[in-house]
Design a protein around this motif. Structure first.
Motif, PDB file in Angstrom:
ATOM      1  N   THR A  21     -48.979 -17.154   3.260  1.00 62.29           N
ATOM      2  CA  THR A  21     -48.470 -17.774   4.463  1.00 62.29           C
ATOM      3  C   THR A  21     -49.406 -17.408   5.597  1.00 62.29           C
ATOM      4  OG1 THR A  21     -46.254 -17.415   3.607  1.00 62.29           O
ATOM      5  CG2 THR A  21     -46.415 -18.055   5.903  1.00 62.29           C
ATOM      6  N   ASN A  24     -47.211 -20.108  10.340  1.00 65.76           N
ATOM      7  CA  ASN A  24     -46.028 -20.840   9.880  1.00 65.76           C
ATOM      8  C   ASN A  24     -46.388 -21.832   8.770  1.00 65.76           C
ATOM      9  OD1 ASN A  24     -47.502 -22.636  11.317  1.00 65.76           O
ATOM     10  ND2 ASN A  24     -45.806 -23.429  12.536  1.00 65.76           N
ATOM     11  N   MET A 176     -37.844 -23.223  15.381  1.00 63.22           N
ATOM     12  CA  MET A 176     -39.049 -22.757  14.709  1.00 63.22           C
ATOM     13  C   MET A 176     -39.539 -23.874  13.791  1.00 63.22           C
ATOM     14  SD  MET A 176     -39.702 -19.374  12.475  1.00 63.22           S
ATOM     15  CE  MET A 176     -39.600 -20.077  10.856  1.00 63.22           C
ATOM     16  N   TYR A 178     -42.071 -25.004  10.806  1.00 67.02           N
ATOM     17  CA  TYR A 178     -42.899 -24.429   9.744  1.00 67.02           C
ATOM     18  C   TYR A 178     -43.277 -25.507   8.730  1.00 67.02           C
ATOM     19  CZ  TYR A 178     -38.492 -24.174   7.102  1.00 67.02           C
ATOM     20  OH  TYR A 178     -37.314 -24.478   6.488  1.00 67.02           O
TER      21      TYR A 178
END
Ligand SMILES: [Zn+2]
Length: 315
Positions: A21, A24, A176, A178
């Motif tokens: 990762t 994000n 958020m 991602y």
């Protein structure tokens, strides 16, 4: 006896094997792959699922099958943490005091845990003791002829939280964003299982367990494979990225001695496997092959192979 399975499965929008990762952005595993285009070889990067990932899933299924057959599985393996008696700390949970003799160490581990019997282990102390896995699994890679159509694409997702002014502290944010890189491909992989290695010492080649216990462990190993393939419970992120698709083709060969089916990444793998088994037959070796394409479902082919092994007295 030796069992070898070739599996083709279609997965649309899967996140079965994520490798890192960055911020994000969650990346899918990708590997360089040789393909032929216009008579020339070239390398393309394609989504892939590692053998480690498939092996982990298989061993989790093995834990369940072993426990439901009242066979021993150590505490680490029961939790799905496959340290495999890698050092004194983990080995001491099985045998204390630890013997000096590698044969005695292997025997203690094999007796205490089906997963380490079937899946092998590496005790990296003095003396080191190594047991090869009785099962082998390849990476799952796109089928060659359609590998150029395999893709890995990021999908945008957003997580929202309702917050009033008083809870707006620190770095907490209301939203958020991602990305999850998802793969879409027709994959092929191979799984082999050496039934003769189960319950047998890798050092002396002599049985460590009695015949009855060995047969029970073989049966649990076969059921674990059946369950893994039938349930599609392998790989990561199944809770929100359960692959859309399923097994499209499966072949399973059973032979007296090691024989591996032709890799299902090739379109002619079934025919090639059949021809190779014919040659084996001319040397007097018996074999069994079940093929699940179109009218037969994968479970039927697997069941036929397991029935054949049962008839032959493998369990
Ligand atoms: Zn264990």
């Amino acid at each position: 006896m030796f069992l070898s399975v070739g599996v083709r499965f279609e997965a649309n929008v899967e996140a079965l094997n994520m490798i890192e990762t960055a911020g994000n952005y969650g990346k899918h595993r990708r590997v360089p792959y040789l393909v032929e285009e216009d008579g020339k070889l070239k390398t393309v990067y394609v989504p892939a699922i590692s053998g480690e990932s498939l092996a982990h899933a298989y061993q989790e299924h093995l834990v369940r099958e072993a426990l439901s057959a009242s066979l021993p599985v150590c505490d680490d393996c029961q939790r799905g943490e496959f340290y495999k008696s890698m050092n004194k700390v983990h080995l001491k949970k099985k045998v204390d005091p630890i013997p000096d003799d590698p044969k005695a160490i292997e025997e203690a581990i094999v007796k205490a845990c089906v997963v380490e019997d079937v899946g092998g282990f590496l005790y990296a102390e003095k003396p080191p003791v190594r047991r090869s896995s009785a099962f082998q699994v390849s990476y799952a890679l796109p089928v060659k002829s359609v590998a150029l159509f395999a893709t890995s694409e990021p999908q945008l997702h957003a997580r929202h939280a309702q917050m009033d002014a008083s809870s707006k502290k620190g770095n907490a944010s209301e939203q958020m964003i991602y990305y999850v890189e998802t793969g879409t491909a027709l994959y092929g992989f191979t799984f082999n299982l050496d039934l003769d290695a189960i319950g047998v010492s890798a050092i002396t080649s002599k049985p460590i367990l009695d015949e009855n216990e060995i047969k029970k462990r073989r049966e649990a190993s076969l059921k674990a494979l059946f369950r893994m393939l039938s349930s599609s419970q392998f790989g990561a992120k199944l809770s929100r990225f359960f692959p859309v698709g399923g097994i499209t083709e499966l072949i399973v060969a059973v032979t007296d001695h090691p024989f591996v089916v032709t890799s299902p990444i090739y379109d002619d793998y079934i025919e090639k496997t059949q021809r190779r088994l014919e040659v084996l037959k001319s040397f007097g070796e018996e074999s069994f092959l079940a093929v699940a394409v179109e009218e037969k479902v994968p479970e039927e082919a697997l069941k036929e192979a397991i029935d054949y092994l049962h008839e032959k007295g493998a369990f």
